[in-house]
Each structure stands twice: as C-alpha cells, then as structure tokens.
Design an enzyme around this catalytic site. Structure first.
Site, PDB file in Angstrom:
ATOM      1  N   TYR A  75      57.805 -99.393  80.240  1.00  0.00           N
ATOM      2  CA  TYR A  75      58.062 -98.393  79.387  1.00  0.00           C
ATOM      3  C   TYR A  75      58.143 -97.595  79.006  1.00  0.00           C
ATOM      4  O   TYR A  75      57.893 -96.437  78.164  1.00  0.00           O
ATOM      5  CB  TYR A  75      56.701 -99.656  78.752  1.00  0.00           C
ATOM      6  CG  TYR A  75      55.604 -98.582  77.491  1.00  0.00           C
ATOM      7  CD1 TYR A  75      55.596 -99.786  76.452  1.00  0.00           C
ATOM      8  CD2 TYR A  75      54.873 -97.866  77.552  1.00  0.00           C
ATOM      9  CE1 TYR A  75      55.513 -99.250  75.257  1.00  0.00           C
ATOM     10  CE2 TYR A  75      54.598 -97.433  76.243  1.00  0.00           C
ATOM     11  CZ  TYR A  75      54.417 -98.314  74.762  1.00  0.00           C
ATOM     12  OH  TYR A  75      54.320 -98.026  73.850  1.00  0.00           O
ATOM     13  N   PHE A 127      71.078 -84.618  52.705  1.00  0.00           N
ATOM     14  CA  PHE A 127      70.850 -85.867  52.308  1.00  0.00           C
ATOM     15  C   PHE A 127      69.772 -86.269  51.951  1.00  0.00           C
ATOM     16  O   PHE A 127      68.860 -86.286  52.403  1.00  0.00           O
ATOM     17  CB  PHE A 127      71.116 -86.265  54.246  1.00  0.00           C
ATOM     18  CG  PHE A 127      71.553 -87.595  53.859  1.00  0.00           C
ATOM     19  CD1 PHE A 127      72.855 -88.001  53.378  1.00  0.00           C
ATOM     20  CD2 PHE A 127      70.890 -88.505  54.871  1.00  0.00           C
ATOM     21  CE1 PHE A 127      72.933 -89.783  53.475  1.00  0.00           C
ATOM     22  CE2 PHE A 127      70.855 -90.587  54.713  1.00  0.00           C
ATOM     23  CZ  PHE A 127      72.075 -90.767  53.826  1.00  0.00           C
ATOM     24  N   ASP A 128      70.192 -87.986  51.821  1.00  0.00           N
ATOM     25  CA  ASP A 128      68.929 -88.435  50.302  1.00  0.00           C
ATOM     26  C   ASP A 128      67.873 -89.551  51.219  1.00  0.00           C
ATOM     27  O   ASP A 128      66.473 -88.664  51.070  1.00  0.00           O
ATOM     28  CB  ASP A 128      69.613 -89.870  49.555  1.00  0.00           C
ATOM     29  CG  ASP A 128      69.954 -90.285  50.275  1.00  0.00           C
ATOM     30  OD1 ASP A 128      70.877 -90.275  51.245  1.00  0.00           O
ATOM     31  OD2 ASP A 128      71.008 -91.503  49.892  1.00  0.00           O
ATOM     32  N   ASP A 218      69.698 -80.015  61.137  1.00  0.00           N
ATOM     33  CA  ASP A 218      70.541 -81.739  61.172  1.00  0.00           C
ATOM     34  C   ASP A 218      72.197 -82.056  61.611  1.00  0.00           C
ATOM     35  O   ASP A 218      72.740 -82.077  61.294  1.00  0.00           O
ATOM     36  CB  ASP A 218      70.496 -82.335  59.395  1.00  0.00           C
ATOM     37  CG  ASP A 218      70.568 -83.920  59.363  1.00  0.00           C
ATOM     38  OD1 ASP A 218      71.712 -84.412  60.146  1.00  0.00           O
ATOM     39  OD2 ASP A 218      70.703 -84.173  58.475  1.00  0.00           O
ATOM     40  N   ALA A 220      73.781 -84.882  62.429  1.00  0.00           N
ATOM     41  CA  ALA A 220      74.235 -86.229  62.854  1.00  0.00           C
ATOM     42  C   ALA A 220      75.856 -86.094  62.811  1.00  0.00           C
ATOM     43  O   ALA A 220      76.350 -87.020  63.955  1.00  0.00           O
ATOM     44  CB  ALA A 220      74.552 -86.448  61.376  1.00  0.00           C
ATOM     45  N   LYS A 261      75.605 -91.595  64.335  1.00  0.00           N
ATOM     46  CA  LYS A 261      77.241 -91.203  64.172  1.00  0.00           C
ATOM     47  C   LYS A 261      78.124 -90.264  65.300  1.00  0.00           C
ATOM     48  O   LYS A 261      78.892 -91.325  65.806  1.00  0.00           O
ATOM     49  CB  LYS A 261      77.251 -90.005  63.076  1.00  0.00           C
ATOM     50  CG  LYS A 261      76.464 -90.501  61.273  1.00  0.00           C
ATOM     51  CD  LYS A 261      75.359 -91.138  61.298  1.00  0.00           C
ATOM     52  CE  LYS A 261      74.697 -91.212  59.955  1.00  0.00           C
ATOM     53  NZ  LYS A 261      73.287 -91.485  60.031  1.00  0.00           N
ATOM     54  N   HIS A 453      70.405 -97.247  43.985  1.00  0.00           N
ATOM     55  CA  HIS A 453      71.202 -97.656  44.456  1.00  0.00           C
ATOM     56  C   HIS A 453      71.122 -98.900  45.360  1.00  0.00           C
ATOM     57  O   HIS A 453      72.210 -99.804  45.276  1.00  0.00           O
ATOM     58  CB  HIS A 453      72.290 -96.608  44.594  1.00  0.00           C
ATOM     59  CG  HIS A 453      71.316 -95.657  45.934  1.00  0.00           C
ATOM     60  ND1 HIS A 453      70.739 -94.679  45.823  1.00  0.00           N
ATOM     61  CD2 HIS A 453      71.789 -95.472  47.566  1.00  0.00           C
ATOM     62  CE1 HIS A 453      70.530 -94.665  47.428  1.00  0.00           C
ATOM     63  NE2 HIS A 453      71.196 -94.852  47.717  1.00  0.00           N
TER      64      HIS A 453
HETATM   65  O1  PLI Z   1      70.943 -93.186  58.971  1.00  0.00           O
HETATM   66  P1  PLI Z   1      69.989 -92.624  59.962  1.00  0.00           P
HETATM   67  O2  PLI Z   1      68.135 -93.142  59.562  1.00  0.00           O
HETATM   68  O3  PLI Z   1      69.938 -92.764  61.122  1.00  0.00           O
HETATM   69  O4  PLI Z   1      70.043 -91.090  59.453  1.00  0.00           O
HETATM   70  C1  PLI Z   1      69.904 -90.533  58.190  1.00  0.00           C
HETATM   71  C2  PLI Z   1      70.753 -89.568  58.112  1.00  0.00           C
HETATM   72  C3  PLI Z   1      70.207 -87.972  57.709  1.00  0.00           C
HETATM   73  N1  PLI Z   1      71.297 -86.552  58.392  1.00  0.00           N
HETATM   74  C4  PLI Z   1      72.437 -87.039  57.564  1.00  0.00           C
HETATM   75  C5  PLI Z   1      73.412 -85.766  57.019  1.00  0.00           C
HETATM   76  C6  PLI Z   1      73.142 -88.497  57.853  1.00  0.00           C
HETATM   77  O5  PLI Z   1      74.368 -88.902  56.425  1.00  0.00           O
HETATM   78  C7  PLI Z   1      71.700 -89.391  57.772  1.00  0.00           C
HETATM   79  C8  PLI Z   1      72.120 -90.896  57.362  1.00  0.00           C
HETATM   80  N2  PLI Z   1      73.920 -91.298  56.633  1.00  0.00           N
HETATM   81  C9  PLI Z   1      73.673 -92.439  56.080  1.00  0.00           C
HETATM   82  C10 PLI Z   1      72.880 -93.220  56.110  1.00  0.00           C
HETATM   83  C11 PLI Z   1      75.065 -92.567  55.620  1.00  0.00           C
HETATM   84  O6  PLI Z   1      76.356 -93.322  55.123  1.00  0.00           O
HETATM   85  O7  PLI Z   1      76.214 -91.099  55.867  1.00  0.00           O
END
Ligand code: PLI
Length: 462
Positions: A75, A127-128, A218, A220, A261, A453
């Site tokens: 933990y 991002f959304d 960010d 990713a 990613k 969507h």
């Molecule tokens: O899907 P998450 O919660 O691990 O991450 C959210 C997220 C944050 N920033 C960026 C730039 C993203 O592209 C993002 C998630 N992207 C998705 C799910 C996509 O299909 O692009």
C-alpha cells in the site's frame, strides 16, 4: 544511430498475436445502425482495425511484461513507485512524482490547486478532458494555437505552436493576476498531433516569467514532440531525444501526463513537479482522497513498473523513427490520392479534413462523423470524429459550436498494427472518397448534455 534501414520495417518483432474478427459488409451495416451511427457504441470485437484512440491501446514489450511480474503490491512505499520516481528524475529532471490512475486524474488533482474562480488557463489547444477539469475547477480555458494550424493544406513544421503575440496581448488585456497558469500540450492533439518547437516553448516561458505566471506541460506525447524537434528544428539534429526532452521540461515547473500514450502502458498517469515543495505537499494532500495513497495514486505496483519501463523505452530513437514514419506513410498515401488531411501528419494520427472531404454536407450534419460511419461499413475500421459532434453546444446560447477544424482522426495505436494494415486503411478511405457524392449527413436523435459525442445516437438525414 539512425540509418535508412530503420524506416523500412518495425524495429521489433511479434511474440504474441490477437486474432481479428472480420464481419461481412451486411453485418457491419447492421452493427453501426444498432450503435446509433456512433463508433463509440460498437463492441470492439466487431471492429477489424481500431483507430479510435492511441490512448491505452499500446502493445507492451516483453521487458514491460516482465516488469509486471515484479509488482510490489504494498500500500505504501512500493519499490515500483521508487523506480518510477528515479526514472522521472532521470528523464525530466523533476524531483517530485505523484502517480494517478490516468491523465484526467492528474488534472483533477492539480488544477483546483492552481485555479481561482474566474481565472484563465492559457494553452496552445487544450484537450477536452483538460478543458473540462479547468472548468470544473472554476477556470476558463483559452486556446492560442497559431493560425497556420487551421490551414490544413499547407506545411508548417510546428503547427502546435502558441501564437505568443496574441497570448501576450490577452495577458495584458486581462491582467496577469487573472491568469492561473499556462499549459503547453505536447504534441498538440486537438490540432492534429502537431508538435511545439523548442523556440516556442522558450518564448512561452519568457512570457510566463515576465508576468509572473506559472507554466506547466501536458506531457501525454512528450517523446513524439521531442522527436519532431530533432527532425525539424535547427540546432537539435545532433542531440539525443532524451537531451531534447530534458531541455523542453527544464522550461516548465511541472507536468500532468496521461501515461496511456507515450509511456506505452494501458493505464496510468502522472503529476511531476520540478522543485516546488509547497505545491508538492498540497498535491499529496489532494491525491490521497481522490486517487489513493501518494505512492500509488490509483495504480497497482505492477502498473507503475510497466510505466517506468515504458518511459525509458519510448526514448529509443529507432522506435520513434518508425512510429513517426508509420503515421507519415499512411498520410502520404492519402495525400497522393487527393484526400484532404492535416499536413504535415502529426505524431499519433492522420487527421482527415471532414469539411473538405464532404463539402456538400453542412457542418451541423456532422460530415466527419459520416466519414467515420462509412469507414466502418467499408472495411470495419473504427475512426473517431474530432469535430462538430465533439465540440457540442455553447453553454449559454445552446447553439451548436461549428469548429474551424472538423476532423476524422485515424489514431494509430503504438506497436500494434503493421503497414499492411495502413494499406487497408488507405484503400478504405479512397473507396469512401470515390463515392463521397452519394453520402448524406446525420442528425442527432439522442444527445447527452455533456461530452455528448461518447453516448450520442444519430440517424441518417433523409
Ligand atoms: O485519457 P486520460 O485521462 O489518460 O488523459 C487525458 C488527456 C490529457 N491530455 C491529452 C493531450 C490527451 O490527449 C488526453 C487523452 N486523450 C485521449 C483519450 C485521446 O483519445 O486522445
């Protein structure tokens, strides 16, 4: 060192396979109808090539899977957490690492600590989920991506860049006290997986310092962004991707990351901070009730081990060369057939310009969604709309937002599909393009009030 052969085939070989089911055209027509003409509603086993997202869809390496067996499921104080901290320190130079269950978990924890009600968060293009968490924390999300990003036809090496002049004018207009922080999304997903240059990151940092505004990344798709800098920015051609990553992150004070990613894992996220101990303490306090104890943040020990190993693997330049080449390979095939795409292709996907592909379908009849539906019917390919359906409605007027960029995203999972699959995708897009004049728009029959969507149901316009 890279050489030409690197780009002729995948720099890895297949050890385990997952068979794909192939339905008949009649079955696919039935399935997409049952799914309300929304690919999110399809069962994945009814999909032949799944291009919905590159998030959490990577194939892990044998080294990562081996790491899964070394999960220390304590933990508190798991050795995998300690390994992850060491890797983050080594790659990014940051002192503090907090795991989260995925990217939006990181946003949910960090943003309320940075935003006061009514403050702006400035980005190239949020991002959304990022925009949603800014708004949930009482902030207002503003985008400042360069205007060249909206011109899908013409080449620009860094379409993810900030228009720093426009951003600085906005800061002066609103006053720096009304800006919570600046967030650079690398690569810029919503503009087409387009990179941000080092010069631009430095300029953003200069402006942030000038006005005393905090600056975060960010992260990713950090490695793909760094690879583009190496390929396209003068002065970086002889640096390693790891050196470039280190420099990029030296200008920011912290990052949120969806590890699904570029960290090459199926689940996971991170918050990392360079040296702000006070903010780190606050993040620690917040993460415990939200995600879990500070040394696991919603992840199993084995997940953290796979992430630590993925973060190292993604910096392999043979891998990155292949990754970026594979996207370009698909993009070049489409362009050669006259299909309008965001050019140049980005790091994780080919983005088809839906408005140019189907100019006879009005934007409020979701041309990009029509293309997604047809790609599924044509070849069982599941793509995703990043356009009017995703944009939703203005929260005040309830009018539909008609975004400048209306895309079909052909998102390529990492290390999953071969270029034979890319050939099938290109052929399917060409066949849909050949019969584009016969296609009709879609209308909504069910529309959830937020993030519509995902769950929307549609039907063809008569
Ligand atoms: O899907 P998450 O919660 O691990 O991450 C959210 C997220 C944050 N920033 C960026 C730039 C993203 O592209 C993002 C998630 N992207 C998705 C799910 C996509 O299909 O692009």
């Amino acid at each position: 060192m890279l050489d030409d052969l690197t780009r002729m085939a995948e720099p890895y070989k297949i050890k385990m396979v997952e068979p794909l089911k192939i339905l008949s055209r009649e079955e696919r027509i039935q399935k997409i109808k049952e799914a309300g003409y929304n690919p999110f509603m399809l069962k994945s086993e009814d999909v032949y090539i799944d291009l919905l997202t590159d998030s959490g869809t990577s194939a892990m390496s044998d080294y990562q899977w081996a790491g899964m067996m070394l999960g220390d499921e304590a933990y508190a104080g798991s050795k995998n957490y300690i390994h992850l901290c060491e890797v983050v320190k080594d790659i990014f130079g940051y002192n503090y690492t907090i795991p989260t269950h995925q990217g939006r978990g990181a946003e949910k924890v960090l943003f309320p600590l940075l935003i006061k009600k009514g403050q702006y968060v400035l980005g190239n293009m949020h991002f959304d989920t990022t925009k949603a968490h800014i708004e949930l924390a009482g902030g207002i999300a503003k985008n400042f991506v360069i205007k060249e990003a909206e011109d899908t036809e013409n080449y620009h090496p860094f379409k993810g860049n900030f228009d720093t002049e426009r951003m600085e004018a906005f800061i002066k207009e609103k006053g720096p006290e009304n800006i919570a922080f600046i967030l650079a999304t690398v690569t810029c997903n919503s503009a087409g997986g387009q990179p941000v240059s080092m010069e631009n990151i430095k300029e953003v940092k200069r402006i942030a310092d000038k006005y005393g505004i905090r600056f975060f990344i960010d992260a990713a798709r950090f490695a793909e962004n760094a690879y583009f800098i190496k390929e396209r920015e003068k002065g970086y051609e002889n640096k390693t991707v790891k050196e470039i990553v280190r420099e990029m992150f030296s200008y920011a004070e912290g990052f949120t990351m969806s590890a699904k990613k570029d960290a090459l894992v199926n689940i996971g996220g991170l918050i990392a901070l360079k040296d702000d101990e006070e903010l780190y303490r606050k993040v620690q306090q917040m993460v415990v009730p939200m995600e879990g104890f500070v040394t696991y943040g919603g992840l199993a020990g084995r997940d953290m081990e796979a992430m630590a190993r993925g973060l190292e693997e993604v910096l392999d330049e043979n891998y990155l060369a292949w990754r970026i080449y594979q996207i370009k390979y698909l993009g070049d095939k489409l362009r050669a057939a006259g299909i309008p795409i965001q050019y140049p292709t980005g790091g994780h996907a080919v983005f088809i310009d839906g408005k140019k592909f189907l100019p006879h379908i009005p934007q409020n009849q979701y041309p990009s969604q029509v293309i997604c539906v047809e790609l599924y019917i044509e070849a069982g390919i599941r793509a995703v709309e990043v356009g009017t359906l995703l944009a939703g409605r203005d929260p005040i007027t309830k009018e539909e937002i008609l975004p400048a960029l209306d895309f079909v995203r052909l998102t390529i999972p990492r290390r999953v599909y071969t270029n034979s699959h890319m050939d099938v995708i290109a052929e399917a897009v060409k066949r849909v393009y050949a019969r584009r004049d016969t296609l009709k728009g879609l209308k909504l029959v069910y529309e959830p009030p937020v993030l519509r969507h995902f769950l929307a149901r549609l039907e063809p316009v008569e």
